[in-house]
Scaffold this active site. Structure first.
Site, PDB file in Angstrom:
ATOM      1  CG  ASP A   1      -3.544  -0.689   5.646  1.00 55.25           C
ATOM      2  OD1 ASP A   1      -3.817  -0.780   4.529  1.00 55.25           O
ATOM      3  OD2 ASP A   1      -2.823   0.400   6.051  1.00 55.25           O
TER       4      ASP A   1
HETATM    5  C1  BGC Z   1      -2.094   1.593   2.908  1.00 53.32           C
HETATM    6  C2  BGC Z   1      -3.535   1.990   2.966  1.00 53.32           C
HETATM    7  C3  BGC Z   1      -4.223   1.864   1.723  1.00 53.32           C
HETATM    8  C4  BGC Z   1      -4.091   0.206   1.455  1.00 53.32           C
HETATM    9  C5  BGC Z   1      -4.587  -0.148   0.084  1.00 53.32           C
HETATM   10  C6  BGC Z   1      -1.965   0.237   2.502  1.00 53.32           C
HETATM   11  O1  BGC Z   1      -0.469   0.186   2.170  1.00 53.32           O
HETATM   12  O2  BGC Z   1      -1.493   1.745   4.209  1.00 53.32           O
HETATM   13  O3  BGC Z   1      -3.844   3.495   3.138  1.00 53.32           O
HETATM   14  O4  BGC Z   1      -5.706   1.999   1.845  1.00 53.32           O
HETATM   15  O5  BGC Z   1      -2.639   0.019   1.266  1.00 53.32           O
HETATM   16  O6  BGC Z   1      -4.203   0.225  -0.925  1.00 53.32           O
END
Ligand code: BGC
Length: 748
Positions: A290
């Site tokens: 993530d």
């Molecule tokens: C979130 C994810 C997301 C990623 C990319 C993160 O902060 O937890 O769900 O896919 O950002 O935008």
């Protein structure tokens, strides 16, 4: 006879071998041809080029703490980038892709990602609302449209579906998932994967990314990013199930989560990433971290510097570093120093390249930049699906005196800000959704009332116009982007604006509360004052038409809750598939404080009931449905035979469902079980099947569910997933708190 016998056996074996090969090759992740291409390419790569494939950067608007990095074209030209995300548009993505394909030494295409969560430009209800449709086929269609639109803009990878089981309504991200049940979430996870990826044979198929692996939804106290403690058994029974279902459905990628799981950050967790995902499940897709979640393992406290964080991440099994820049800075050096074996890097690169080949990026790296998802108005079919999805997502929670659907109405007063808030209808992840595409309640109701000679007034507050209206609609709720989604946990989960219900109550008119929310909210204080309550979630671009159709009865509500609505926030975490305790409440009256020891020493609160206000699976319709007591095809079966997969051991459970109302309606028929006498305690109810059926007024249908090893096996005291001897209760009913069970026995 003998030679013929051998010939027959030979033919059967050959057939099985070919069938097996076909089945395997049906998923590109299992394709030998793709693996060959991957190996050929891998052999030509330098260590720096390998590391390059493992780096992903956000090249557009940040969806997390920003890094302000620039200089991607130069990095791409020398093979230092495997993926970009948040970069939108065929022209923009092609520009970067040309550099990767034409300038980098090995011409490896980039893969462009984005959070396409519940639609790209055509915004559907947010995922918790989509889940409330209990309609995987419909969800698959919404994902298909999202894939078509996103790929037109160069996006070939979405960070969806989110399949985190969430049992706590305080957690803001409950809006992004399917709710509290692993069976339902698994069925929906598969639907998203099918919709996004199609057959992976066309340029409008996009890779799914199943997230957040794993346990993220169990954040303690519902506070986002918080610690999770999940027993091995609960992990397997509840949290891992939808991930496994998505992996089996061929999902091309997984995202590792922010949370720590049993003291080990999920993005550096060898047990979940290597043991479960790779070893036990044989998963061959790629794992992306993530947003900077590798770097965050330093804050978690298991790495004292970036280099160690990179080392722990890659060794644990995170293939691609999202926005962390850690692999870019440290991985080559870690390999050279012998801290990370080259074989580990090679495997990570294989996983990334396999996905790029599976998507056909080597053959079709570019989007058609003569088109964009923003050309002209949305196609009628997309709008129609958005409207159907919204209608099916609405959950009718209360409908006293059958005030809905509205009939014989001459004057309507609409109060509250949500009737005219286009932005909010789009939910917390709206990709390229545009407020201009939204038809609000105000737009749609104004048109309807003009055509039907009904007077309608709109105001944000409890205006005097309500005094002589036949019905007052109160449209209030959470603001999607501030109050729901990531980093939006709440401790007071009442419905914002609900005080308007109190204010208009003085007019003594029927009140229909339209609740817009991303989570189960506490409606207890206002529930008695509302004549009807419709949970509308954030319904997407067709919010207005779907609401009007529902209010006036052109659409009959069929949504059912997939997350329990608490009476009070103090009940959280609250979920239907809980264990019994040694002191279940039985018949004790929980509506008042205990007055005797007999009433007191139970697993209960002294100031609140245990049950939710509205349970999992609940939702009313304008029709009424009656269920017969279920019938079982056998009063007993055998654990041994079930575990051996013997079809004769399966038990059928049937019931008749009747529409006893006076209009056609859809019912979500739910199949639950409970097992007792087993080596470990099992939940008081578990969903094991469902069917959404359409019934004309007065019509009856027989529904049939099967009990096989799949429904009955669980992780027993020896951590083996098997069926055990047990007394089993089975329900076929309309929600998790109703119904009369039938019984059967599983003998040894
Ligand atoms: C979130 C994810 C997301 C990623 C990319 C993160 O902060 O937890 O769900 O896919 O950002 O935008």
């Amino acid at each position: 006879m003998k030679p013929f016998y051998f010939l027959k056996v030979f033919c059967v074996l050959m057939f099985c071998a070919v069938a097996n090969l076909c089945a395997q090759s049906s998923s590109p992740l299992q394709s030998a041809a793709i693996d060959q291409k991957v190996e050929k390419l891998l052999k030509q790569m330098t260590l720096e080029e390998k590391v390059g494939q493992l780096n992903q950067y956000s090249a557009g608007a940040a969806t997390g703490p920003g890094t302000g990095r620039t200089g991607y074209p130069e990095m791409i030209a020398v093979g230092q980038v495997g993926s970009l995300f948040n970069l939108i548009g065929a022209k923009q993505t092609n520009e970067m892709q040309h550099i990767a394909v034409e300038k980098s030494r090995l011409h490896i295409p980039l893969i462009f990602g984005l959070d396409v969560i519940h639609g790209y430009r055509t915004e559907f209800p947010m995922p918790l609302g989509l889940a409330a449709t209990w309609d995987p086929a419909l969800i698959e269609q919404t994902a298909r449209i999202a894939a078509k639109e996103a790929s037109t803009d160069g996006i070939r990878w979405t960070f969806s579906p989110m399949v985190d089981i969430a049992r706590d309504a305080r957690w803001g991200r409950i809006t992004e998932g399917e709710g509290e049940d692993p069976y339902l979430a698994s069925e929906i996870a598969k639907a998203y994967v099918r919709g996004y990826q199609g057959n992976l044979d066309s340029p409008d198929d996009i890779a799914a990314c199943v997230k957040h692996y794993v346990g993220y939804g169990a954040a303690e106290a519902g506070r986002d990013y918080n610690t999770t403690e999940i027993s091995d058994r609960t992990l397997r029974e509840i949290y891992l199930r939808p991930f496994k279902a998505a992996a089996d459905a061929g999902a091309l990628s997984f995202m590792s989560a922010f949370n720590s799981l049993n003291e080990v950050p999920a993005s550096a967790n060898p047990f979940t990433l290597r043991q479960v995902l790779r070893h036990d499940w044989g998963y061959k897709g790629m794992v992306v971290s993530d947003w900077q979640s590798l770097w965050e393992i330093e804050a978690h406290g298991i790495a004292n510097d970036d280099r160690t964080a990179a080392e722990k991440g890659i060794l644990a099994g995170v293939d691609m570093d999202m926005e962390g820049n850690l692999y870019h800075t440290h991985l080559a050096e870690l390999v050279e120093a012998g801290a990370v074996p080259m074989s580990v890097v090679d495997d990570a690169v294989r996983n990334v390249l396999r996905v790029k080949f599976a998507l056909g990026l080597f053959d079709h790296p570019y989007a058609d930049d003569t088109k964009t998802a923003f050309d002209g108005p949305l196609p009628a079919a997309s709008r129609e699906l958005a409207r159907k999805a919204a209608e099916e997502a609405f959950v009718l929670l209360k409908n006293e005196h059958a005030v809905l659907p509205l009939t014989g109405i001459h004057k309507i007063a609409v109060v509250g800000p949500m009737a005219d808030n286009a932005d909010n209808m789009l939910g917390s992840w709206d990709a390229q959704g545009k407020a201009n595409d939204v038809v609000t309640l105000r737009n749609a109701l104004t048109a309807y009332c003009a055509a039907h000679n009904i007077a309608v007034s709109f105001s944000a507050d409890a205006s005097a116009a309500s005094a002589d209206a036949d019905v007052i609609l109160v449209a209030v709720g959470e603001t999607a982007s501030e109050m729901t989604g990531e980093a939006a946990s709440r401790t007071r989960i009442g419905l914002p604006g609900a005080e308007l219900v109190d204010e208009v109550a003085k007019f003594n008119k029927p009140i229909v509360l339209l609740a817009f929310a991303g989570r189960p909210v506490v409606l207890t204080p206002i529930e008695p004052k509302a004549t009807a309550i419709l949970e509308a979630w954030f319904p997407g671009i067709e919010a207005g038409p779907a609401l009007v159709a529902t209010l006036f009865g052109e659409a009959n509500p069929s949504g059912r809750l997939t997350a329990s609505f608490p009476r009070s926030v103090g009940q959280e975490p609250l979920y239907y598939n809980a264990l019994s305790t040694g002191r279940p409440v039985g018949n004790v009256d929980l509506t008042r404080p205990p007055t005797t020891g007999l009433e007191k020493y139970h697993s209960r609160y002294i100031d609140e009931q245990n049950s939710p206000l509205y349970p999992f699976g609940y939702g009313l319709s304008y029709s009424t449905f009656e269920f017969s007591t279920p019938q079982v095809s056998a009063s007993s079966t055998s654990a041994k035979a079930l575990n051996a997969g013997d079809a004769k051991a399966e038990v059928h459970v049937t019931a008749t469902v009747k529409n006893t109302g006076n209009r056609p309606g859809d019912e979500v028929v739910q199949f639950y079980i409970r097992q007792r006498g087993t080596s470990v305690a099992r939940p008081v109810r578990e969903l094991k099947g469902f069917q959404k059926i359409a019934l004309a007024a007065g019509e009856s249908k027989q529904v049939d569910f099967k009990l096989t090893r799949q429904q009955l096996a669980f992780w027993n005291i020896d951590m083996k997933e098997v069926a055990e001897p047990a007394k089993v209760q089975v329900w076929i009913t309309g929600d998790s708190a109703s119904g009369t069970p039938a019984e059967l026995e599983i003998k040894p």
